[in-house]
Design an enzyme around this catalytic site. Structure first.
Site, PDB file in Angstrom:
ATOM      1  N   GLU A 275       0.887  -1.168   0.000  1.00 24.87           N
ATOM      2  CA  GLU A 275       0.000   0.000   0.000  1.00 24.87           C
ATOM      3  C   GLU A 275       0.916   1.206   0.000  1.00 24.87           C
ATOM      4  O   GLU A 275       1.525   1.548   1.005  1.00 24.87           O
ATOM      5  CB  GLU A 275      -0.909  -0.036   1.234  1.00 24.87           C
ATOM      6  CG  GLU A 275      -2.111   0.882   1.104  1.00 24.87           C
ATOM      7  CD  GLU A 275      -1.865   2.237   1.734  1.00 24.87           C
ATOM      8  OE1 GLU A 275      -1.573   3.181   0.963  1.00 24.87           O
ATOM      9  OE2 GLU A 275      -1.958   2.371   2.946  1.00 24.87           O
ATOM     10  N   CYS A 309      -2.088   8.911   3.032  1.00 26.09           N
ATOM     11  CA  CYS A 309      -1.967   8.564   1.615  1.00 26.09           C
ATOM     12  C   CYS A 309      -3.276   8.792   0.880  1.00 26.09           C
ATOM     13  O   CYS A 309      -3.289   8.945  -0.341  1.00 26.09           O
ATOM     14  CB  CYS A 309      -1.508   7.117   1.459  1.00 26.09           C
ATOM     15  SG  CYS A 309      -2.577   5.933   2.308  1.00 26.09           S
TER      16      CYS A 309
END
Length: 502
Positions: A275, A309
């Protein structure tokens, strides 16, 4: 185009006393968690944990090296067979105990997150609730491992498909969500029947160690979860990835580091879930409800102070509503009170480090030098701690670095667009593809645009997409695999096919 709605405010001189932050931190473990025991690093080294609101050291934790990492792999191997053989219902019960213990300690954990990460206490409380949810979700998923049975088309045999634990997993987590990123990886690994070694970020080790202690109290067997804190992340993780007993890597962090780890993992063909970075577009069409869009922008941009993010990185607003949206958004940003995260009246805490502030400062200065209008904010705060003001930039040039780099701070660059095709092209013009946001009253239009966006997740008329029940992950260089939902447990399972005749 838009005048400043607020000049540079001053940070109140009152601050959270170092003794208060240290008192919260001292209740967390400080040693390595290996084989169910709290142990010192073999080399005897330690490092300090820094409170970003003051730049003071508030705790000291053990600094693991390669021998410590190998001891953690040994412990994970020793526990692997028994945990794999543990009935799914028993694994489920243990995870549910973890869920309840986390909630019982929610306020202390939130304060611990705040003092080592800096985020506002309200954000930290939300993170603890989110982190706990992964234990509950995977307690429920543990008893639902999929399987298949049926005849081969030829009729010659039966096709049996089962899933078994992939093996020892190395879990590497970032500093921005120190609780949630840990549980989002640990919970599915344990539900699947894997043992693991967690390597948390050096900036925020205390939260991970505290969760390790709660899991020990919940009855997680010795060696099933191991935690190594270290300032030598590269060599330590590399050593584990080159041990043939390690079969899984789950990493959350930058795309640059992700590329390095993928190369490292290739030597032993270790399965990888990655990720990575994001550069999320936030698209506001002229038929959007502006109140909803501004509220969504505040969440998408300012959750965790922009250090996420999933944070909206580029704001694309249709020209006919550009001035109105910018004015409203800037007013909301300028109204945020900046200060220590533990202070009840503050909505925005410090960034994680001085380097983080310097990066944000560089990106804003570059954008302004290339013609952007500074609507509000645009500077750091002097004094102790790593603070940067909530900032809105208008008329941002296409060649500004801020549109290419992940900002990871409280800065919102706004760009005008005319047509749907134009904004889709602009939104997709990035190597990243984690999440996008679309605001429009026309659901048909919003869904059509969502289908054209090159991102693994899309929020329509909402500024947050994260949910333990949903598959979290990206496209392109934003990563590989998914976390959360039933997809998250599949990342820790190997598929086995048996052709059987009788």
């Amino acid at each position: 185009m838009v005048v400043n709605v607020k000049t540079t405010p001053t940070l109140e001189t009152t601050r959270v006393a170092p003794s208060q932050a240290a008192a919260i931190a001292c209740d967390a473990p400080s040693q390595l968690f290996i084989g169910g025991q709290w142990v010192a690093a073999k080399g005897g080294r330690t490092f300090d944990v820094i409170d970003p609101s003051t730049a003071d050291a508030i705790a000291t934790v053990c600094d693991a090296d390669i021998p410590d990492a190998m001891a953690a792999v040994d412990a994970a191997e020793k526990a692997a067979a028994a945990w794999k053989a543990t009935p799914p219902r028993r694994r489920s019960d243990v995870l549910m105990k973890c869920f309840h213990l986390l909630l019982e300690q929610a306020e202390w954990l939130a304060r611990l997150i705040t003092v080592e990460n800096g985020k506002a206490l309200a954000d930290a409380r939300s993170e603890v609730a989110y982190a706990a949810e992964f234990f509950r979700w995977y307690a429920e998923e543990a008893v639902r491992s999929p399987g298949e049975f049926g005849p081969a088309p030829s009729g010659a045999n039966q096709i049996i498909v089962s899933h078994e634990p992939i093996g020892i997993a190395v879990l590497v987590t970032p500093w921005n969500f120190p609780a949630a990123m840990a549980t989002r990886k640990i919970a599915p690994a344990l539900a699947a029947g894997c043992t693991c070694i967690l390597k948390p970020a050096a900036e925020t080790p205390l939260t991970a160690l505290a969760i390790g202690e709660l899991m020990r109290q919940a009855g997680v067997p010795a060696g099933v979860v191991n935690i190594v804190t270290t300032k030598k992340a590269g060599p330590v993780v590399s050593a584990m990835l080159h041990d043939k007993r390690v079969r899984k890597l789950s990493f959350t962090g930058s795309t640059g580091v992700g590329r390095i780890l993928l190369r490292e993992a290739a030597d032993q063909v270790v399965s990888c879930s990655m990720e990575l970075g994001g550069n999320a577009p936030f698209i506001v069409f002229d038929d959007a409800d502006l109140e909803t869009a501004v509220a969504g922008a505040m969440v998408a941009k300012m959750r965790n102070g922009g250090e996420a993010c999933t944070a909206a990185n580029r704001f694309y607003v249709q020209k006919s509503i550009l001035a109105d949206f910018t004015r409203r958004f800037a007013q909301e940003m300028a109204a945020l009170e900046v200060g220590p995260g533990l202070a009840a009246d503050k909505q925005l805490g410090p960034l994680i480090t001085e380097a983080a502030v310097a990066k944000v400062e560089r990106l804003v200065e570059d954008a302004v030098a290339k013609g952007a209008n500074l609507v509000t904010g645009g500077s750091r705060l002097s004094g102790e701690g790593f603070y940067y003001l909530p900032t809105v930039l208008a008329n941002v040039s296409a060649d500004a670095e801020i549109l290419r780099e992940e900002i990871f701070g409280p800065v919102a660059p706004i760009i005008a667009f005319d047509t749907e095709d134009e904004v889709v092209e602009l939104a997709n013009d990035t190597e990243y593809g984690l999440v996008s946001y679309v605001f429009s009253r026309d659901l048909k239009r919003a869904l059509a645009v969502a289908g054209r966006l090159e991102s693994g997740m899309v929020g329509i008329n909402r500024g947050v997409v994260s949910d333990a029940a949903a598959p979290f992950g990206g496209m392109k260089q934003s990563g590989l695999g998914r976390e959360g939902s039933h997809h998250g447990m599949l990342e820790y399972l190997e598929t086995k096919y048996i052709a059987a005749a009788w």
